[in-house]
Design an enzyme around this catalytic site. Sequence first.
Site, PDB file in Angstrom:
ATOM      1  N   MET A  29      12.122  39.230  24.900  1.00 55.67           N
ATOM      2  CA  MET A  29      10.789  38.912  25.428  1.00 55.67           C
ATOM      3  C   MET A  29      10.579  37.401  25.423  1.00 55.67           C
ATOM      4  O   MET A  29       9.447  36.929  25.514  1.00 55.67           O
ATOM      5  CB  MET A  29       9.710  39.605  24.599  1.00 55.67           C
ATOM      6  CG  MET A  29       9.830  41.138  24.657  1.00 55.67           C
ATOM      7  SD  MET A  29       8.289  41.985  24.337  1.00 55.67           S
ATOM      8  CE  MET A  29       7.898  41.409  22.710  1.00 55.67           C
ATOM      9  N   ALA A  31      10.568  33.320  24.052  1.00 52.14           N
ATOM     10  CA  ALA A  31      10.236  32.555  22.837  1.00 52.14           C
ATOM     11  C   ALA A  31      11.451  32.621  21.910  1.00 52.14           C
ATOM     12  O   ALA A  31      11.374  33.066  20.763  1.00 52.14           O
ATOM     13  CB  ALA A  31       8.969  33.082  22.163  1.00 52.14           C
ATOM     14  N   GLY A  35      17.863  34.035  16.162  1.00 57.57           N
ATOM     15  CA  GLY A  35      18.170  35.470  16.171  1.00 57.57           C
ATOM     16  C   GLY A  35      18.613  35.913  17.557  1.00 57.57           C
ATOM     17  O   GLY A  35      19.651  36.565  17.726  1.00 57.57           O
ATOM     18  N   HIS A  36      17.828  35.526  18.566  1.00 55.09           N
ATOM     19  CA  HIS A  36      18.202  35.846  19.946  1.00 55.09           C
ATOM     20  C   HIS A  36      19.535  35.189  20.295  1.00 55.09           C
ATOM     21  O   HIS A  36      20.416  35.818  20.904  1.00 55.09           O
ATOM     22  CB  HIS A  36      17.158  35.302  20.929  1.00 55.09           C
ATOM     23  CG  HIS A  36      15.780  35.881  20.781  1.00 55.09           C
ATOM     24  ND1 HIS A  36      14.719  35.138  20.332  1.00 55.09           N
ATOM     25  CD2 HIS A  36      15.292  37.125  21.047  1.00 55.09           C
ATOM     26  CE1 HIS A  36      13.630  35.881  20.324  1.00 55.09           C
ATOM     27  NE2 HIS A  36      13.943  37.099  20.751  1.00 55.09           N
ATOM     28  N   GLY A 146      19.238  43.456  18.020  1.00 49.57           N
ATOM     29  CA  GLY A 146      19.234  42.924  16.657  1.00 49.57           C
ATOM     30  C   GLY A 146      18.838  43.969  15.627  1.00 49.57           C
ATOM     31  O   GLY A 146      17.899  44.736  15.840  1.00 49.57           O
ATOM     32  N   LYS A 148      17.276  43.396  13.117  1.00 47.87           N
ATOM     33  CA  LYS A 148      15.895  43.077  12.730  1.00 47.87           C
ATOM     34  C   LYS A 148      14.953  44.224  13.144  1.00 47.87           C
ATOM     35  O   LYS A 148      14.044  44.594  12.414  1.00 47.87           O
ATOM     36  CB  LYS A 148      15.523  41.765  13.408  1.00 47.87           C
ATOM     37  CG  LYS A 148      14.078  41.503  13.670  1.00 47.87           C
ATOM     38  CD  LYS A 148      13.385  40.930  12.491  1.00 47.87           C
ATOM     39  CE  LYS A 148      11.923  40.688  12.762  1.00 47.87           C
ATOM     40  NZ  LYS A 148      11.523  40.698  14.153  1.00 47.87           N
ATOM     41  N   GLN A 152      14.264  50.378  16.527  1.00 48.89           N
ATOM     42  CA  GLN A 152      14.536  50.215  17.955  1.00 48.89           C
ATOM     43  C   GLN A 152      16.027  50.470  18.240  1.00 48.89           C
ATOM     44  O   GLN A 152      16.379  51.142  19.212  1.00 48.89           O
ATOM     45  CB  GLN A 152      14.144  48.794  18.362  1.00 48.89           C
ATOM     46  CG  GLN A 152      14.501  48.414  19.763  1.00 48.89           C
ATOM     47  CD  GLN A 152      13.866  47.089  20.162  1.00 48.89           C
ATOM     48  OE1 GLN A 152      12.671  47.038  20.419  1.00 48.89           O
ATOM     49  NE2 GLN A 152      14.639  46.027  20.203  1.00 48.89           N
ATOM     50  N   SER A 185       9.746  35.759  16.957  1.00 56.91           N
ATOM     51  CA  SER A 185       8.903  34.943  17.838  1.00 56.91           C
ATOM     52  C   SER A 185       7.483  34.904  17.292  1.00 56.91           C
ATOM     53  O   SER A 185       6.746  33.947  17.511  1.00 56.91           O
ATOM     54  CB  SER A 185       8.898  35.529  19.251  1.00 56.91           C
ATOM     55  OG  SER A 185      10.217  35.642  19.732  1.00 56.91           O
TER      56      SER A 185
HETATM   57  P1  AMP Z   1      12.347  40.336  21.119  1.00 60.06           P
HETATM   58  O1  AMP Z   1      12.369  39.129  21.997  1.00 60.06           O
HETATM   59  O2  AMP Z   1      11.530  40.168  19.885  1.00 60.06           O
HETATM   60  O3  AMP Z   1      12.068  41.613  21.887  1.00 60.06           O
HETATM   61  O4  AMP Z   1      13.845  40.498  20.598  1.00 60.06           O
HETATM   62  C1  AMP Z   1      14.933  40.589  21.461  1.00 60.06           C
HETATM   63  C2  AMP Z   1      16.159  40.992  20.680  1.00 60.06           C
HETATM   64  O5  AMP Z   1      16.436  40.033  19.673  1.00 60.06           O
HETATM   65  C3  AMP Z   1      15.977  42.354  19.970  1.00 60.06           C
HETATM   66  O6  AMP Z   1      17.179  43.101  20.071  1.00 60.06           O
HETATM   67  C4  AMP Z   1      15.700  41.925  18.554  1.00 60.06           C
HETATM   68  O7  AMP Z   1      16.079  42.895  17.605  1.00 60.06           O
HETATM   69  C5  AMP Z   1      16.568  40.686  18.425  1.00 60.06           C
HETATM   70  N1  AMP Z   1      16.094  39.859  17.327  1.00 60.06           N
HETATM   71  C6  AMP Z   1      14.826  39.426  17.100  1.00 60.06           C
HETATM   72  N2  AMP Z   1      14.750  38.745  15.944  1.00 60.06           N
HETATM   73  C7  AMP Z   1      15.997  38.736  15.415  1.00 60.06           C
HETATM   74  C8  AMP Z   1      16.575  38.187  14.225  1.00 60.06           C
HETATM   75  N3  AMP Z   1      15.861  37.516  13.329  1.00 60.06           N
HETATM   76  N4  AMP Z   1      17.904  38.388  14.005  1.00 60.06           N
HETATM   77  C9  AMP Z   1      18.650  39.088  14.916  1.00 60.06           C
HETATM   78  N5  AMP Z   1      18.164  39.624  16.041  1.00 60.06           N
HETATM   79  C10 AMP Z   1      16.866  39.445  16.302  1.00 60.06           C
END
Ligand code: AMP
Length: 281
Positions: A29, A31, A35-36, A146, A148, A152, A185
């Site tokens: 999403m 930002a 991690g991303h 992730g 995290k 999901q 984010s």
């Molecule tokens: P999001 O943008 O929050 O939807 O996350 C996109 C992807 O990045 C998802 O698969 C999350 O699980 C992964 N993600 C978010 N935060 C982390 C993190 N701290 N470590 C590893 N993967 C992450």
Amino acid sequence: MRICESVAEMRKARVLMRQDRRVGLVPTMGALHEGHLSLVRAARAQCDSVVVSIFVNPLQFGPSEDLAKYPRPFERDRELLEREKVDILFTPSVDDMYPKNAVTYVTLEGMSEKLCGRSRPGHFRGVTTVVAKLFHIIEPELAFFGQKDAAQCAIIRRMVRDLNFPVEIVVGPIVREPDGLAMSSRNAYLSPQERKSALVLYRALGEVQKRFDQGERNTERLVETGKQVLSQEPGARVDYLETVDPDTLDPTSEIRSETLVAVAAFVGGTRLLDNILLSPK
Ligand code: AMP
């Protein structure tokens, strides 16, 4: 890096990748943080072409959640992905992804209501619907998620199995700040005081891990240990702390096989997640 702003453009770009044996997708999403980027690097290492999607998916937000204020630093994200040598950045609009009168959803019966699904009704339905659409539009051989967001991951793995998506799901480890806070984010919402309070999630899981390492296998007592740590932080309000099977997300009472300990808590108005996996030898 090519930017595809519509589904039609993305499909055209995908046709040009036909000769690539392994196309990898990292859905986000935006930002973006480390991690991303760790997932992008894993995709870069394992795939011929890497597609990253940035789409703030309205379907996975509840009516009183942070859809409008969710950070959208597009230029910065674009530069970061350029540096990681991403081939395609897919940034569709909401209207393009959800045509008027769309009535088709993907729901995992009995699973969409677990963990975050309980306090965020419709959240996992939003996630599985958008990921199914991304899989159809991009047709990746591999998709990177992730740990995290452990629930999901379980839900996506199950959807892929149940609906025969020809996609291999790769799960990357949680990337943390130096003090242990899981990167997110949403950490950008935290005030300096809240940022300190937010560490309690990591501390609570650390205490659970410690009790487990000392031999505790009863999940009720392990959960109690974690909740006690959380209760000592007045700035945090627990949504859940649970021990579940990492594949089915069903609660467990005694740790006999690998078990997910997942926590969600509000710090100020920000809902944060973290988890660990306990593995008995
Ligand atoms: P999001 O943008 O929050 O939807 O996350 C996109 C992807 O990045 C998802 O698969 C999350 O699980 C992964 N993600 C978010 N935060 C982390 C993190 N701290 N470590 C590893 N993967 C992450």
